[in-house]
Design a protein around this motif. Structure first.
Motif, PDB file in Angstrom:
ATOM      1  N   ARG A 131      -9.892  -6.157   3.512  1.00 46.72           N
ATOM      2  CA  ARG A 131      -8.480  -5.889   3.295  1.00 46.72           C
ATOM      3  C   ARG A 131      -7.921  -5.137   4.494  1.00 46.72           C
ATOM      4  O   ARG A 131      -8.655  -4.532   5.273  1.00 46.72           O
ATOM      5  CB  ARG A 131      -8.319  -5.071   2.014  1.00 46.72           C
ATOM      6  N   CYS A 137      -4.114   2.193  -2.702  1.00 40.23           N
ATOM      7  CA  CYS A 137      -3.565   1.393  -1.601  1.00 40.23           C
ATOM      8  C   CYS A 137      -4.427   0.158  -1.348  1.00 40.23           C
ATOM      9  O   CYS A 137      -3.921  -0.955  -1.199  1.00 40.23           O
ATOM     10  CB  CYS A 137      -3.467   2.242  -0.345  1.00 40.23           C
ATOM     11  N   GLU A 138      -5.730   0.346  -1.306  1.00 46.44           N
ATOM     12  CA  GLU A 138      -6.640  -0.771  -1.061  1.00 46.44           C
ATOM     13  C   GLU A 138      -6.560  -1.802  -2.177  1.00 46.44           C
ATOM     14  O   GLU A 138      -6.599  -3.008  -1.924  1.00 46.44           O
ATOM     15  CB  GLU A 138      -8.071  -0.251  -0.931  1.00 46.44           C
ATOM     16  N   SER A 139      -6.435  -1.341  -3.407  1.00 43.94           N
ATOM     17  CA  SER A 139      -6.487  -2.265  -4.545  1.00 43.94           C
ATOM     18  C   SER A 139      -5.296  -3.214  -4.578  1.00 43.94           C
ATOM     19  O   SER A 139      -5.395  -4.297  -5.158  1.00 43.94           O
ATOM     20  CB  SER A 139      -6.584  -1.493  -5.859  1.00 43.94           C
ATOM     21  N   ILE A 153      -6.321  -2.461   4.498  1.00 48.17           N
ATOM     22  CA  ILE A 153      -6.577  -1.034   4.374  1.00 48.17           C
ATOM     23  C   ILE A 153      -7.794  -0.867   3.480  1.00 48.17           C
ATOM     24  O   ILE A 153      -7.879  -1.460   2.405  1.00 48.17           O
ATOM     25  CB  ILE A 153      -5.353  -0.251   3.852  1.00 48.17           C
ATOM     26  N   CYS A 194      -4.158  12.617   1.330  1.00 48.77           N
ATOM     27  CA  CYS A 194      -4.958  11.533   0.749  1.00 48.77           C
ATOM     28  C   CYS A 194      -6.175  12.086   0.024  1.00 48.77           C
ATOM     29  O   CYS A 194      -6.906  12.914   0.550  1.00 48.77           O
ATOM     30  CB  CYS A 194      -5.417  10.588   1.857  1.00 48.77           C
ATOM     31  N   CYS A 203       0.835  -1.206   0.000  1.00 50.52           N
ATOM     32  CA  CYS A 203       0.000   0.000   0.000  1.00 50.52           C
ATOM     33  C   CYS A 203       0.869   1.254   0.000  1.00 50.52           C
ATOM     34  O   CYS A 203       0.601   2.213  -0.728  1.00 50.52           O
ATOM     35  CB  CYS A 203      -0.956  -0.005   1.181  1.00 50.52           C
ATOM     36  N   TYR A 204       1.900   1.229   0.777  1.00 44.22           N
ATOM     37  CA  TYR A 204       2.818   2.366   0.851  1.00 44.22           C
ATOM     38  C   TYR A 204       3.444   2.647  -0.506  1.00 44.22           C
ATOM     39  O   TYR A 204       3.491   3.788  -0.980  1.00 44.22           O
ATOM     40  CB  TYR A 204       3.896   2.058   1.897  1.00 44.22           C
ATOM     41  N   CYS A 263      -3.726  -4.351  -1.772  1.00 42.49           N
ATOM     42  CA  CYS A 263      -3.600  -5.080  -0.504  1.00 42.49           C
ATOM     43  C   CYS A 263      -3.810  -6.577  -0.727  1.00 42.49           C
ATOM     44  O   CYS A 263      -4.772  -6.986  -1.367  1.00 42.49           O
ATOM     45  CB  CYS A 263      -4.622  -4.559   0.509  1.00 42.49           C
ATOM     46  N   CYS A 286       0.872   4.198  -3.271  1.00 45.80           N
ATOM     47  CA  CYS A 286       0.267   5.535  -3.156  1.00 45.80           C
ATOM     48  C   CYS A 286       0.984   6.526  -4.067  1.00 45.80           C
ATOM     49  O   CYS A 286       2.156   6.807  -3.889  1.00 45.80           O
ATOM     50  CB  CYS A 286       0.315   6.029  -1.709  1.00 45.80           C
TER      51      CYS A 286
END
Ligand code: SF4
Length: 67
Positions: free
Chosen positions: A55, A36-38, A57, A30, A6-7, A40, A10
């Motif tokens: 997930r 980020c979610e996609s 996040i 943000c 996720c980091y 995870c 972004c």
């Protein structure tokens, strides 16, 4: 689990990692894009989080969290 996906995903530098490599979202940067979610992996087969229902996040619309 410290995977950092996720980091790394972004595109707006809206995420930091804490001392345990856990993601921390910087609210002011943000825009809720969901990148980020996609990425995870916490719901994929073989994940350390077996049995997880969401997930690690999750991005929610502002209207949903502000009521
Ligand atoms: S929703 Fe988009 S901008 Fe916000 S932390 Fe995730 S990837 Fe970054």
């Amino acid at each position: 689990i410290g995977c950092r996906f996720c980091y790394d995903a972004c595109p707006y530098e809206a995420m930091e990692l804490d001392e345990n490599n856990r993601p921390v979202v910087i609210e002011d940067k943000c825009n809720g894009c969901g990148a980020c979610e996609s990425v995870c992996v916490s719901l994929q087969n073989g994940s350390i989080s077996e049995g997880a229902t969401a997930r690690a996040i999750v991005v929610h619309p502002l209207e949903e969290v502000e009521g």
